[in-house]
Write a protein that holds these residues in place. Structure first.
Motif, PDB file in Angstrom:
ATOM      1  N   UNK A 168     -11.153  15.445  16.392  1.00 13.76           N
ATOM      2  CA  UNK A 168     -10.371  14.276  15.984  1.00 13.76           C
ATOM      3  C   UNK A 168     -11.134  13.529  14.887  1.00 13.76           C
ATOM      4  N   UNK A 169     -10.385  12.711  14.166  1.00 15.89           N
ATOM      5  CA  UNK A 169     -10.963  11.897  13.082  1.00 15.89           C
ATOM      6  C   UNK A 169     -11.175  10.496  13.597  1.00 15.89           C
ATOM      7  N   UNK A 170     -12.228   9.895  13.088  1.00 15.21           N
ATOM      8  CA  UNK A 170     -12.467   8.500  13.469  1.00 15.21           C
ATOM      9  C   UNK A 170     -11.418   7.570  12.890  1.00 15.21           C
ATOM     10  N   UNK A 171     -10.743   8.016  11.824  1.00 19.69           N
ATOM     11  CA  UNK A 171      -9.666   7.218  11.212  1.00 19.69           C
ATOM     12  C   UNK A 171      -8.738   8.173  10.498  1.00 19.69           C
ATOM     13  N   UNK A 172      -7.425   7.879  10.575  1.00 19.57           N
ATOM     14  CA  UNK A 172      -6.439   8.729   9.902  1.00 19.57           C
ATOM     15  C   UNK A 172      -6.092   8.238   8.497  1.00 19.57           C
ATOM     16  N   UNK A 173      -6.593   7.082   8.103  1.00 15.17           N
ATOM     17  CA  UNK A 173      -6.314   6.526   6.773  1.00 15.17           C
ATOM     18  C   UNK A 173      -7.622   6.026   6.190  1.00 15.17           C
ATOM     19  N   UNK A 174      -7.841   6.365   4.910  1.00 13.22           N
ATOM     20  CA  UNK A 174      -8.991   5.835   4.167  1.00 13.22           C
ATOM     21  C   UNK A 174      -8.435   5.018   2.991  1.00 13.22           C
ATOM     22  N   UNK A 175      -8.697   3.738   2.998  1.00 10.96           N
ATOM     23  CA  UNK A 175      -8.196   2.807   1.975  1.00 10.96           C
ATOM     24  C   UNK A 175      -9.361   2.429   1.069  1.00 10.96           C
ATOM     25  N   UNK A 176      -9.219   2.812  -0.219  1.00  9.67           N
ATOM     26  CA  UNK A 176     -10.268   2.472  -1.186  1.00  9.67           C
ATOM     27  C   UNK A 176     -10.002   1.134  -1.892  1.00  9.67           C
ATOM     28  N   UNK A 177      -8.819   0.555  -1.668  1.00  8.05           N
ATOM     29  CA  UNK A 177      -8.512  -0.729  -2.319  1.00  8.05           C
ATOM     30  C   UNK A 177      -8.309  -0.565  -3.816  1.00  8.05           C
ATOM     31  N   UNK A 178      -8.771  -1.587  -4.580  1.00  9.81           N
ATOM     32  CA  UNK A 178      -8.640  -1.577  -6.041  1.00  9.81           C
ATOM     33  C   UNK A 178      -9.939  -1.113  -6.675  1.00  9.81           C
ATOM     34  N   UNK A 179      -9.796  -0.196  -7.590  1.00 11.34           N
ATOM     35  CA  UNK A 179     -10.960   0.360  -8.292  1.00 11.34           C
ATOM     36  C   UNK A 179     -10.647   0.308  -9.776  1.00 11.34           C
ATOM     37  N   UNK A 180     -11.627  -0.100 -10.514  1.00 11.29           N
ATOM     38  CA  UNK A 180     -11.449  -0.174 -11.947  1.00 11.29           C
ATOM     39  C   UNK A 180     -11.370   1.227 -12.532  1.00 11.29           C
ATOM     40  N   UNK A 181     -10.678   1.270 -13.645  1.00  9.95           N
ATOM     41  CA  UNK A 181     -10.533   2.550 -14.315  1.00  9.95           C
ATOM     42  C   UNK A 181     -11.894   3.097 -14.683  1.00  9.95           C
TER      43      UNK A 181
END
Length: 1702
Positions: A372-385
């Motif tokens: 199993x995974x510790x989390x099913x979603x990884x959110x990186x938020x906002x990242x600059x180009x």
């Protein structure tokens, strides 16, 4: 034992045999003497007239046409010269060349050559004759035929053999002859001899192998014959060998060592538990052989099971036989390959001759990784180009299996990258994964990445991030937007879509076409056709093709070109305008043009993918990523704010190589595991994973290689279809398939092309759709045995899952049938190939036949239900049981002990019966308080008895008192619930009687010093009446506790707690006389065995160590020590057991070695019974000491009626046991005083006032008791004894009234000693036996003669016995006569004796008649010794000897008298104790026997006795005692008291002298024994006998008798001096019986008849002859008389009938 066959014909003897477990029983041969004797004699030398030579020359081995020469040597062994004339053989076959005359000097030899020339095949005989001066002799010449001889064993015992198996043994076959012998065996099944035939050279030995192959279990014996002869000789001889073998059925058991329980129901099971996929687990079980034979076995699978997955079990069975009691360990390995599959296998144990089947169940479960995974979603938020962000997450493995994983993403060609991209998670471990986000264009990114798990479904990870630039800042994508998008999405927003890149075109119109795999996501939310590895949403954008191959051959329809650039088509299925953005990676060999563009709704466009490798001769691969999104954000209708639009990610897999033409590609080095993928046989899409591992150091590319003629099934799809695997990395490939019914069972092949070369890897895919299949045992029918109404019967029935799918089953039974039948379990699940044993129960309610058809419904998870019907047939019947015996009489049981009782329960009904038993006591005789403890305990109160069978019910019976008991055993038939169907019914009755162990003395005899004592004296001395009374009485509770008293005392005289005491007096005898021997015959009158024992004080004394003994002894201790150490009292045997009705003689002995009175307490104990103290007492006298023995100080007279005219004389006996005569005198003063006190009436008169009693004899004192009143008289009369104290004897007499009931009064008032029965069994060593040892004449009148007959039988079977009777006299006259008085008896012979009794005066008689028995052999020895003694005495009287004092031998002194006794010793040495403390007392009893050395007188007597030859004494005869009792009455008194018996006695008419009570002697009638006796009587009897015989033989006399029969008889009255009913008148002087009477039976003077005594003698002789014939067995007195049957009247003539009528 070996046998040698040399003669024609087959013969053998079968002897008892015994099997040998090791091999052949071979012994050395025993050859016949007929063949060996010539050889032996020919080699020996014999001497004739001093000439030594061989008696025979023998030729054995010869062939026709040849010459054989032997040398005969003659040697002169004397000292003179021999001249021999030689005569040559007569036949021409033997010849000699020597001269006819031979001269031999002393000591010289001569050799004679003899030549044999055979011309025919036969036996030759001749001789050479030598003539000497003393005579002639011959030397035989013998030529025998060459014979063949084989040595074979007589018996060959083979080891035990199992049925249908084989055992072998061997035995030697040897040729004993000098010729070549051929042999051939004649043998039948189950034996086989190897070799069956052959040739044996002379002396050669051959090993014959015996093969034993039995087909049935039994004992085999077979006589096999070996026919032998010379080569080509058919008429040879025959040898026989007995082959013996035993065959038994084999039996094997399977034991599971891991199962600690000794016995489990059903077949054994071997559970492997949960085993990881790809791993193996080995367990063991044992095959045990409990039988007594060797068994060969093998294991096999149960046929008919599911074979789709194959077998995950393998086993290794060592080869060889299992010895008796041995075991064989079997290793079983479980290697599972499919996760979450339960494997079941049944192994059958196969061996020949098995009577039953044995199997073991193998079971195991395959488990895979749990990740199993510790989390099913990884959110990186906002990242600059052009920026980046890193997040971590964990991959957790909770299973004991290592998890191999791989992220399905190309980290180099994507904005997202995961590190590590592949690897393994250890069991129960976890790893951290880094996720990197590197956006290159301002937009929102979202991608669902699959984590592929080997042997498991994939995991999905959602990666989201938003890229902002300085110019563009799109709405930030957050995780909740994913949730909102899923909930608000509706299928109506999507048009009808074509199948995506994972879907092949459907072939419409083909009815048997494979189903197309829909791209169905793994999650329930994605119900539409999407790629599970791409996006969770609907495919708004599709791309085709999804895989591009560069510089590869076109192997797939999806691959359109193999050029360096290829086009892909992108379609917009949304209703809005989409922007598409390809992820561009620098230095990538693959590029897309254009990299970004817009696509109108529902439009398609084409982009070009170009392969531009920057390095040659290498491999490239990757995954091109493209994001599609709405360019303009949409407004939220609820909030009115802008919300981001979820982008969609599509990918294209590309591979290519840059190898130049002619350049060799990389050699692939990889493994594909597993090589075969088996899909579950169920409907729907199933996934399986395989692992492709690159083991080389170069990259590896793969793609699906589909040949043109081998189209890939539409129901099979492989993801990914191509790819690049880096060195030492792996690729998890997912195979998706839909099983179909028409798929080949062997599967289809998928070929993977490696490195764009011809190298391939084959993957076989099996995808067969099966329906659930279940089989019923025994063809779907189940029969129940007949069952009792209301009861229950159970039977087992098994069902088996024959499919490859787990099956759930359910039995359906109607409501009405559920009351009659039910099954356990009625539902459950069966794994593939698994069987379930179910128990069916049937409970009938009526007597009829039932038929049921329950239905079995079964199905798998995705299949319809199937149904099977089982037919059940049962019958209800009536049940009843009965006992084998209605009344079970247990018999007698020892009180306080337990007895096992077997009750036989019989079931004659056709059904088994369940029962409950109970016992109820009905009655008991003699109830007591202890009766409550008496019980019949049933060991098994409930049970079941099979139909038409019996069962033994064990019960225990315990009785606590002596009584008769009765129990009623009741039974109830039980129903299925264990309740009774009916009230208790009577089954049987149990009767028992509680008894105590009893013994009884039935007979006694004496010997030694007391041999002349009669039986009445023995019973008085040993108080046997009292002993029998105590032995037959009830023992106390304490006596019933122990079997025998234990050693309980430390004293030399143990305390005795027995309350019952009986005196055992051994009588009186002088010193050094013979021991007083008594023999008591003990009999067990009861019905139980009795253990008895005589316990001496030493048997009850606890032994102490020497240091613990104090040495202080009392006088009682010293006395008992003297008695026990010298064994004065002996009892043999001391203990024993008597069975019911059995008798045993016990010998009691008392040695008269020491003067004085010896006493010893002995306990007589019956096991669990009476315990009686016997006071042994014996008296030893000095030879000069006068002593009279009184058995009792009280004597009871026979009761006398008042007024009798002649009171009877009564006897009182005195016994002198000493060696000196004793004078006694009765004190008359007491009698005179008694007379004066009774009106001068002589109440008691003594007729023998004084006298002498001789040594060893008895003296009789006569008394007349004449009472005046009817009362008891007690009279103490002193008897004075010479030189001793007077003894006062109490005489007791009873006077009774004279009436008609005088006889009964006499019995009531008389205290007579009880009469003891006749001896029924002889004593050990008894030489002769009397049929009656006591004769009672009862009450008789005087002057009457009474006779009795008895027999004297010899018990000696080898010697003749001589007997002579000692008849006592009363007043110098014989009142008793025995005929014959003396005689002899042969071995086992029987003699009849006639006892005649006549009384002359009223007297109470108790006479002891002694019969002396002497063996003839002893008499012969005595007379022989006496003759030698008398001859020596005569020689000494006639010769004289000049005595030489120095001579050693002196003549022996002859004496006639008996030797003098040594001085009396008053003590004996104490052998146990050597020293004693000083004794101060002078009591002889205390200090007697303290010195042990012989006196000088004793030594001198011993020396003198050695020189004395005493006169031989006659043998001491054995004595038999006959007791005669009678009570004679005066005639008038007899007529008064016994009127009915008066005329039954014969009375003599004579006048006797007038006598009175003062006279001590009375003469008998002169003609009582003188009238017609002796020779005159014999002559008269002979004349009358011949006369009567002649008369009966005379026919005229017979006819006259018949004529006289019709004449009426003439009766003549007989005159008598008085009437028959009136007694004669008697004057005063005739009171003594001197009457002249004429008896009623006597003839008158005028009668012409024979004398009465003659007639009586004739009748007596007749009766004697009849009794003698009956005693000898010549006549059977109880036989029925013979009946003479006359012929029928029709056969007889008319005149004969007329004569009969007249």
């Amino acid at each position: 034992m070996l046998a040698e066959a040399r003669s024609h014909g087959c013969s053998a003897s079968v002897a008892p045999w015994k099997l040998s477990s090791t091999g052949t029983d071979v012994k050395e041969p025993r050859l016949p003497d007929r063949k060996r004797s010539p050889r032996k004699s020919s080699s020996q030398r014999t001497c004739f007239f001093g000439l030594e030579t061989r008696p025979e020359l023998l030729w054995e081995d010869w062939v026709l046409g040849r010459e054989y020469t032997k040398t005969l040597v003659l040697k002169n062994t004397r000292d003179k010269m021999h001249k021999l004339h030689v005569r040559s053989p007569e036949s021409t076959f033997f010849s000699t060349l020597n001269p006819e005359v031979v001269v031999l000097s002393p000591g010289t030899s001569f050799s004679l050559q003899v030549t044999f020339r055979p011309l025919q095949r036969r036996e030759y005989k001749d001789s050479i004759q030598f003539q000497a001066k003393e005579g002639s002799f011959q030397v035989s010449l013998h030529a025998v035929l060459p014979s063949h001889s084989l040595k074979v064993p007589e018996t060959v015992a083979l080891p035990l053999c199992a049925v249908q198996h084989s055992t072998q043994t061997s035995f030697p076959l040897k040729n004993l002859s000098k010729v070549l012998v051929s042999f051939k065996w004649d043998c039948a099944s189950p034996f086989q001899l190897i070799p069956e035939q052959g040739l044996l050279k002379p002396g050669q030995e051959c090993l014959i192998v015996v093969d034993f192959r039995p087909l049935e279990a039994q004992v085999y014996q077979q006589q096999v014959h070996c026919r032998s002869g010379e080569d080509g000789d058919k008429a040879g001889s025959c040898s026989s060998v007995l082959l013996q073998g035993i065959a038994k059925y084999p039996y094997l058991q399977i034991r599971n060592p891991s199962n600690k329980k000794k016995s489990c129901p059903g077949d054994p099971e071997l559970h492997f538990g949960s085993v990881s996929v790809g791993q193996s687990l080995t367990k063991h079980f044992e095959i045990f052989n409990p039988s007594s034979v060797n068994v060969c076995s093998s294991l096999s699978r149960l046929p008919g099971g599911a074979a789709l997955y194959g077998s995950d079990f393998s086993w290794d069975v060592p080869s060889g036989k299992i010895a008796p009691g041995g075991s064989l360990q079997v290793s079983v390995t479980y290697s599972p390959t499919v996760v979450e599959i339960v494997s079941v296998e049944y192994l059958f144990l196969n061996y020949k001759g098995a009577l039953s089947k044995t199997q073991i169940k193998l079971m195991g479960k395959c488990i895979g990784p749990e990740v199993c995974l510790s989390s099913s979603v990884v959110d990186f938020g906002c990242v600059e180009e052009r920026g980046s962000a890193v997040e971590t997450l964990e991959l957790l493995n909770s299973s004991p299996v290592q998890a191999v994983y791989q992220w399905d993403i190309d980290c180099w060609n994507s904005v997202f990258s995961i590190s590590p991209a592949s690897g393994a998670v250890l069991p129960q471990g976890r790893i951290k994964v880094k996720v990197l986000y590197r956006p290159t264009h301002p937009m929102a990114h979202h991608r669902r990445v699959a984590c592929l798990i080997l042997h498991r479904e994939p995991l999905f990870l959602d990666l989201i991030g938003t890229c902002h630039s300085e110019v563009q800042r799109p709405v930030t994508l957050k995780p909740e937007h994913l949730v909102v998008f899923k909930h608000q999405w509706s299928p109506g927003s999507v048009q009808d879509l074509p199948r995506d890149h994972n879907t092949l075109p459907d072939q419409q119109g083909e009815p048997n076409s494979d189903p197309v795999i829909p791209d169905t996501p793994r999650e329930k939310c994605n119900k539409m056709k999407t790629d599970p590895f791409t996006s969770p949403s609907v495919p708004f954008v599709t791309i085709e093709p999804s895989e591009l191959l560069f510089n590869h051959k076109a192997t797939s329809p999806a691959s359109t070109s193999s050029a360096l650039s290829q086009c892909v088509s992108i379609t917009n299925h949304a209703k809005g305008k989409l922007s598409l953005m390809w992820t561009v990676v620098q230095d990538s060999p693959f590029c897309v043009a254009p990299s970004s563009f817009e696509l109108a709704p529902l439009k398609s466009t084409t982009v070009r993918v170009t392969y531009e490798p920057n390095q040659i001769n290498t491999l490239h691969g990757g995954e091109l990523e493209c994001f599609a999104y709405y360019k303009k954000p949409q407004d939220d209708p609820e909030t009115g704010q802008q919300r981001p639009c979820l982008p969609w990610c599509v990918t294209v897999r590309v591979i290519g190589h840059s190898f130049q033409p002619g350049q060799e590609h990389f050699t692939p080095c990889c493994t594909l595991n597993p090589h075969q993928v088996v899909f579950p046989a169920r409907r729907g899409i199933s996934c399986r994973t395989v692992l492709l591992h690159n083991n080389g150091d170069q990259p590896l590319t793969f793609c699906l290689n589909q040949r043109p003629n081998d189209a890939l099934p539409k129901s099979v799809h492989m993801l990914p279809g191509c790819g690049l695997v880096q060195p030492e990395k792996h690729q998890i490939i997912t195979i998706r398939a839909v099983p179909t019914e028409d798929s080949p069972k062997q599967g289809s092949s998928l070929l993977l092309q490696l490195n764009a070369t011809k190298s391939t890897k084959e993957l076989r895919v099996v995808r067969v759709l099966e329906k659930p299949r279940v089989s019923l045992e025994s063809g779907g029918s189940l029969y129940f045995h007949p069952t009792a109404v209301g009861s229950r019967i159970q039977r087992t029935h098994s069902i088996r899952n024959l499919s490859c799918l787990p099956v759930k089953f359910q039995w359906s039974i109607s409501e009405t049938e559920r009351k009659l039948i039910f099954v356990e379990p009625d539902a459950g699940e069966l794994h593939p190939n698994e069987s379930s044993v179910q128990t069916w129960s049937f409970s009938p309610l009526e007597e009829k036949t039932y038929t049921f058809r329950p239905t079995l419904s079964f199905h798998s998870d995705d299949s319809d239900k199937f149904h099977l019907t089982l037919e059940l047939i049962g019958m209800g019947s009536a049940a009843s049981v009965e006992a084998g015996k209605e009344v079970l009489d247990v018999g007698e049981i020892l009180v306080g002990r337990c007895r096992s009782v077997e009750i036989l329960l019989v079931n004659n009904s056709p059904c088994p019966v369940s029962f409950r038993l109970s016992a109820q006591r009905m009655l008991a005789e003699n109830p007591s308080d202890s009766e409550e403890n008496s019980a019949l305990h049933l060991d098994c109160e409930t049970g079941t008895v099979a139909s038409h069978s019996t069962v033994q019910l064990h019960s225990t019976l315990r009785l606590c008192t002596q009584a008769q008991y009765l129990w009623a055993v009741n039974y109830q038939i039980l129903n299925a619930s264990g309740l009774g169907l009916s009230p208790p019914q009577k089954l049987c009755e149990v009767r028992a009687k509680g008894v105590y162990p009893t013994l009884q003395v039935t007979d006694a005899c004496s010997g030694g010093s007391v041999a002349r004592l009669c039986k009445q004296d023995l019973w008085t001395l040993f108080s046997l009446d009292s002993l029998n009374e105590h032995l037959l009485s009830t023992p106390s509770a304490k006596e019933r506790t122990f079997k025998t008293p234990t050693k309980h005392s430390l004293q030399n005289s143990p305390s005795i707690f027995t309350k019952v005491m009986v005196d055992f007096k051994f009588g009186v005898a002088p010193l050094n006389s013979d021991p007083s021997d008594f023999m008591l015959m003990f009999c067990n009158p009861g019905f139980i065995p009795v253990d008895w024992a005589f316990l001496f004080p030493e048997d009850q004394q606890m032994e102490l160590e020497e240091w613990a003994e104090t040495g202080e002894f009392s006088s009682t201790d010293l006395h008992q020590m003297k008695v026990q150490d010298n064994q004065l009292f002996r009892v043999f045997p001391r203990s024993g057991t008597l069975l019911p009705g059995q008798k045993r003689a016990v010998h009691f002995s008392y040695s008269h070695d020491f003067m004085g009175t010896d006493r010893l307490p002995v306990v007589f104990k019956l096991s669990f019974g009476r315990e009686i103290l016997l006071n042994f007492e014996g008296v030893t006298l000095d030879r000069d000491e006068p002593y009279l023995h009184f058995a009792s100080n009280q004597h009871v007279f026979t009761s006398v009626a008042i007024g009798d005219s002649s009171p009877p004389r009564q006897m009182y006996e005195l016994y002198n046991g000493g060696a000196a005569a004793v004078h006694y005198e009765v004190d008359q003063a007491v009698l005179s005083q008694l007379q004066m006190d009774n009106y001068n009436h002589p109440i008691l008169r003594c007729l023998s006032q004084q006298g002498d009693v001789l040594p060893g004899n008895k003296a009789t004192i006569e008394w007349i008791f004449s009472p005046l009143e009817a009362k008891m008289y007690h009279m103490d009369v002193p008897i004075h004894i010479q030189t001793r104290d007077s003894v006062i004897i109490k005489f007791v007499g009873c006077g009774v009234a004279a009436s008609s009931t005088i006889s009964s009064n006499l019995i009531e008032c008389s205290d007579k000693a009880p009469e003891h029965g006749a001896q029924k069994a002889p004593f050990p060593g008894q030489a002769a036996f009397l049929s009656e040892d006591s004769v009672s004449f009862g009450d008789i009148p005087v002057f009457t003669k009474s006779s009795r007959i008895f027999f004297l039988t010899s018990l000696c079977h080898a010697d003749t016995l001589h007997y002579v009777w000692e008849i006592p006299k009363q007043h110098n006259q014989e009142v008793v006569q025995i005929h014959p008085e003396r005689g002899c008896l042969g071995p086992g012979e029987c003699a009849i004796c006639v006892l005649t009794f006549v009384s002359d005066y009223p007297t109470v008689y108790r006479l002891d008649l002694i019969c002396q028995i002497t063996q003839e052999a002893a008499l012969v020895r005595f007379h022989s010794a006496l003759q030698r003694w008398e001859a020596e005495k005569k020689r000494q009287q006639e010769e004289f000897i000049i005595t030489d004092k120095s001579a050693a031998d002196r003549p022996r002194v002859l004496v006639d008298e008996a030797p003098l006794a040594p001085p009396a010793r008053k003590g004996a040495p104490l052998r146990k104790y050597k020293t004693l403390p000083p004794i101060c007392t002078s009591s002889s009893e205390a200090v007697g026997g303290l010195w042990a050395k012989q006196t000088r007188a004793e030594k001198r007597l011993q020396r003198e006795d050695a020189q004395v030859w005493r006169r031989p004494q006659p043998p001491r005869p054995a004595l038999l005692h006959l007791t005669v009792t009678a009570h004679s009455h005066d005639l008038r008194d007899y007529f008064t008291h016994f009127p009915d018996q008066y005329n039954k006695h014969y009375r003599y008419s004579t006048r006797t002298q007038k006598t009175g009570p003062k006279s001590s002697s009375t003469s008998l009638p002169a003609d009582l024994f003188s009238s017609t006796h002796g020779a005159e009587r014999d002559i008269l009897m002979d004349i009358l006998t011949s006369l009567y015989k002649n008369l009966l033989d005379d026919a005229a006399f017979t006819q006259s008798l018949m004529a006289l029969a019709t004449v009426p008889p003439v009766y003549r009255p007989h005159t008598s001096s008085y009437p028959s009913a009136i007694p004669p008148s008697v004057d005063g002087e005739g009171a003594s019986g001197g009457l002249e009477t004429v008896p009623q039976s006597q003839a008158s003077p005028g009668s012409e008849r024979a004398p009465a005594d003659v007639i009586e003698a004739v009748l007596l002789n007749t009766l004697q002859n009849i009794m003698m014939e009956a005693a000898r067995g010549e006549l059977v007195l109880t036989a029925h008389p013979r009946t003479i049957m006359l012929p029928p009247s029709s056969v007889r003539s008319g005149p004969a009938l007329a004569e009969e009528d007249q």
